[in-house]
Motif scaffolding. Structure first.
Motif, short mmCIF file in Angstrom:
data_model
loop_
_atom_site.label_atom_id
_atom_site.label_comp_id
_atom_site.label_asym_id
_atom_site.label_seq_id
_atom_site.Cartn_x
_atom_site.Cartn_y
_atom_site.Cartn_z
N SER A 171 2.86 4.67 -17.29
CA SER A 171 3.50 5.14 -18.52
C SER A 171 3.97 6.58 -18.39
N SER A 172 3.45 7.30 -17.40
CA SER A 172 3.84 8.69 -17.17
C SER A 172 4.85 8.82 -16.04
N CYS A 173 5.29 7.69 -15.48
CA CYS A 173 6.23 7.69 -14.35
C CYS A 173 5.68 8.48 -13.16
N LEU A 174 4.40 8.31 -12.88
CA LEU A 174 3.77 9.02 -11.77
C LEU A 174 3.45 8.11 -10.59
N ILE A 175 3.89 6.87 -10.65
CA ILE A 175 3.60 5.93 -9.57
C ILE A 175 4.34 6.34 -8.30
N SER A 176 3.61 6.42 -7.21
CA SER A 176 4.23 6.63 -5.90
C SER A 176 3.45 5.84 -4.86
N THR A 177 4.09 5.57 -3.75
CA THR A 177 3.45 4.76 -2.70
C THR A 177 2.74 5.67 -1.70
N VAL A 178 1.62 5.18 -1.20
CA VAL A 178 0.87 5.90 -0.18
C VAL A 178 1.45 5.56 1.19
N PRO A 179 1.74 6.54 2.04
CA PRO A 179 2.18 6.22 3.41
C PRO A 179 1.18 5.29 4.08
N LYS A 180 1.66 4.37 4.89
CA LYS A 180 0.84 3.27 5.41
C LYS A 180 -0.45 3.73 6.08
N THR A 181 -0.39 4.75 6.90
CA THR A 181 -1.59 5.15 7.65
C THR A 181 -2.23 6.43 7.10
N PHE A 182 -1.96 6.73 5.84
CA PHE A 182 -2.47 7.98 5.27
C PHE A 182 -3.99 8.05 5.35
N TYR A 183 -4.67 7.01 4.90
CA TYR A 183 -6.14 7.07 4.90
C TYR A 183 -6.72 6.88 6.30
N ASP A 184 -5.95 6.33 7.22
CA ASP A 184 -6.38 6.32 8.63
C ASP A 184 -6.44 7.76 9.15
N ARG A 185 -5.46 8.57 8.73
CA ARG A 185 -5.45 9.98 9.14
C ARG A 185 -6.62 10.73 8.50
N VAL A 186 -6.95 10.36 7.27
CA VAL A 186 -8.12 10.98 6.61
C VAL A 186 -9.39 10.61 7.37
N GLU A 187 -9.49 9.35 7.77
CA GLU A 187 -10.66 8.86 8.52
C GLU A 187 -10.81 9.63 9.84
N GLU A 188 -9.70 9.83 10.56
CA GLU A 188 -9.80 10.47 11.87
C GLU A 188 -9.95 11.98 11.77
N GLY A 189 -9.69 12.55 10.59
CA GLY A 189 -9.88 13.98 10.39
C GLY A 189 -8.64 14.82 10.54
N SER A 190 -7.44 14.22 10.74
CA SER A 190 -6.22 15.03 10.83
C SER A 190 -5.67 15.40 9.45
N ILE A 191 -6.19 14.72 8.40
CA ILE A 191 -5.90 15.09 7.02
C ILE A 191 -7.24 15.24 6.29
N ILE A 192 -7.39 16.35 5.58
CA ILE A 192 -8.62 16.61 4.81
C ILE A 192 -8.25 16.67 3.33
N LEU A 193 -8.96 15.89 2.52
CA LEU A 193 -8.72 15.88 1.08
C LEU A 193 -9.72 16.80 0.40
N LYS A 194 -9.22 17.70 -0.44
CA LYS A 194 -10.11 18.66 -1.09
C LYS A 194 -9.69 18.83 -2.55
N LYS A 195 -10.60 18.51 -3.46
CA LYS A 195 -10.32 18.66 -4.88
C LYS A 195 -10.61 20.08 -5.32
N ALA A 196 -9.71 20.61 -6.17
CA ALA A 196 -9.88 21.97 -6.66
C ALA A 196 -9.41 22.06 -8.11
N PRO A 197 -10.28 22.50 -9.03
CA PRO A 197 -9.84 22.66 -10.42
C PRO A 197 -8.78 23.74 -10.56
N GLY A 198 -8.76 24.66 -9.61
CA GLY A 198 -7.78 25.74 -9.59
C GLY A 198 -7.95 26.51 -8.30
#
Length: 510
Positions: A311-338
């Motif tokens: 409803s907010s038009c925020l839908i986007s597709t995840v690149p196919k191997t994105f979470y594979d890169r997270v698994e291997e450690g070449s991408i790190i996800l970090k949440k930050a309130p600010g």
């Protein structure tokens, strides 16, 4: 009918459509485009950028992509087919637009748009001041009507505000916006990030694509950190549990589950009674995303529903191997309130250690409203477009501002498939310019606009400044069809009308 001169600002999807349909009504369009080619946001993309909307929903009603077309997104084929290029002035930037007509102090007393309810006020003209991007010479054009097709995803980056001495100026590395990264050629972009500790701020499509490109270049030796504030229901595909997403959200039946702006008592009761089904559909999609992507493992399960996301038009597709890169450690996800900047990188609010980095890429979106508003010379028109705080840009039918005469805005409000939406808006506008119908009173238009604002605020929550019709695409199109005298029911048979997804080809003819 008298031929009118129409200025169209922007030669992206909406600009091309506006040009085609104003030509079809015998008018004389002139399209101003600052770039050297057509395409709008498609002129500057990342190497990994691909069209993420399913092809059936992202094509022109009267120009389905032929098999011979090999371009990823063949706008040039469309422009050549309908001979639109000769109407475009490339390398020409619009500096400002000024209205020359009735005095500003008379306009607040109008009860009808433009004073008489028609698209062309008696004696009113727009002055379009433009600049040649090479010679820097300026010129002024006088036109009868203006169509702004400037979009909301380009030109003015949305850069977060920081306290004094905590912004990019204290950082010893480099800070750019995703817009600057996209403007680089592909090889230059690779060399720019090579060997650097990169932080990408954001979690929408551009952020994910940039993180993928950085991880491809630098691998686990120099992992790319994605800094985000809110998790999103980014989808792996458009087939939740093997069911096309269009069957769940782009049919008349799916829209019966949603409360609508200006709905009657029966529709309101139906939406209330069917609310458990609305919740179940959202959970159905969410369960498929969680099945296909390791969201729980990486703390990426959103707190809001998929329905609010769409409803907010925020839908986007995840690149196919994105979470594979997270698994291997070449991408790190970090949440930050600010976050704020420090000498060696980024200081996360509530964090202890700073995040050391060499390059920060802000994939934080754009300030589309600012770009739109600053085109106007008139402070009265600027104030009218700004609206009250935390409101959407107040446009009737997402096209017309009730208090700005002889002007329309196309392509600013979003949907699941913006091409599809822009086309029917341009057809509606062409009929308005042809005198097929007249707009209601200013009071009525403002009441309708307020109803849509309430709906968007209710359905989109914190993202209510994004004007989005995704969950009510068909309902919205129905209003346009009724205005121009078309039958809004476009399918053959009761069940097809209720349960088949709607798309561009359903509106190929009146």
């Amino acid at each position: 009918m008298e031929t009118k001169r129409i200025a169209i600002v922007g030669a992206g999807i909406s600009g091309l459509l506006a040009c085609k349909y104003t030509l079809s009504k015998g008018h004389q369009p002139i399209v101003f485009e600052s770039q050297t080619g057509i395409g709008g946001v498609w002129t500057k993309t990342l190497e990994t950028t691909r069209l993420q909307t399913p092809k059936p929903a992202y094509q022109f009603s009267d120009f389905p992509w032929p098999d011979s077309v090999t371009e990823d997104f063949p706008m040039h084929s469309y422009a050549r087919h309908f001979d639109l290029l000769k109407h475009i002035k490339f390398g020409t930037k619009v500096l400002s637009i000024g209205y020359d007509g009735p005095p500003a102090e008379a306009m607040p007393s109008w009860s009808l748009w433009g004073g008489d309810g028609g698209p062309f006020c008696s004696g009113g003209k727009w002055k379009i001041r433009v600049q040649d991007c090479l010679s820097l010479q300026t010129e002024t054009y006088e036109v009868d009507f203006v169509i702004l097709c400037v979009g909301r995803f380009s030109d003015i980056p949305n850069v977060p505000e920081f306290p004094p001495n905590r912004g990019p100026e204290v950082f010893h590395g480099k800070v750019i916006h995703s817009m600057d990264y996209a403007a680089m050629d592909y090889q230059a972009a690779k060399e720019f990030v090579r060997g650097k500790r990169v932080v990408v701020v954001g979690l929408q499509k551009s952020a994910l694509d940039i993180a993928m490109e950085c991880s491809t270049v630098n691998g686990v030796e120099r992992p790319c950190t994605v800094l985000y504030k809110t998790e999103h229901w980014n989808v792996p595909d458009y087939q939740p549990w093997g069911v096309p997403l269009a069957l769940l959200y782009l049919t008349r039946f799916s829209e019966l589950l949603v409360h609508k702006p200006g709905e009657d008592l029966l529709l309101s009761l139906l939406a209330t009674v069917l609310s458990p089904l609305r919740w179940a559909v959202s959970k159905f999609v969410e369960s498929d995303i969680k099945r296909k992507l390791p969201l729980k493992k990486f703390g990426m399960v959103p707190k809001h529903s998929f329905l609010q996301e769409i409803s907010s038009c925020l839908i986007s597709t995840v690149p196919k191997t994105f979470y594979d890169r997270v698994e291997e450690g070449s991408i790190i996800l970090k949440k930050a309130p600010g976050f704020k900047f420090c000498k060696n990188g980024i200081s996360i609010d509530g964090g202890v250690e700073p995040l050391d980095s060499d390059l920060v890429i802000l994939a934080t979106g754009f300030r589309g409203e600012k770009k739109l508003i600053e085109l106007f010379e008139s402070l009265l028109f600027r104030d009218s477009l700004s609206g009250p705080p935390n409101s959407i840009v107040p446009l009737y039918r997402e096209c017309i501002h009730p208090r700005i005469p002889q002007l329309a805005v196309i392509g600013f409000s979003e949907s699941i498939a913006n091409l599809y939406t822009s086309e029917i808006r341009c057809r509606w506008l062409a009929e308005l310019l042809a005198g097929t119908f007249k707009l209601p009173s200013i009071k009525k238009m403002e009441e309708d606009t307020e109803e849509w604002h309430k709906y968007i605020k209710r359905s989109s929550g914190q993202y209510c400044r994004r004007s989005c019709i995704a969950a009510l695409h068909i309902w919205y199109n129905d209003q346009l069809c009724k205005d121009i005298g078309w039958n809004p029911k476009r399918k053959k048979g009761f069940f097809a009308e209720l349960f088949e997804p709607y798309g561009p080809t359903d509106y190929v003819s009146p």
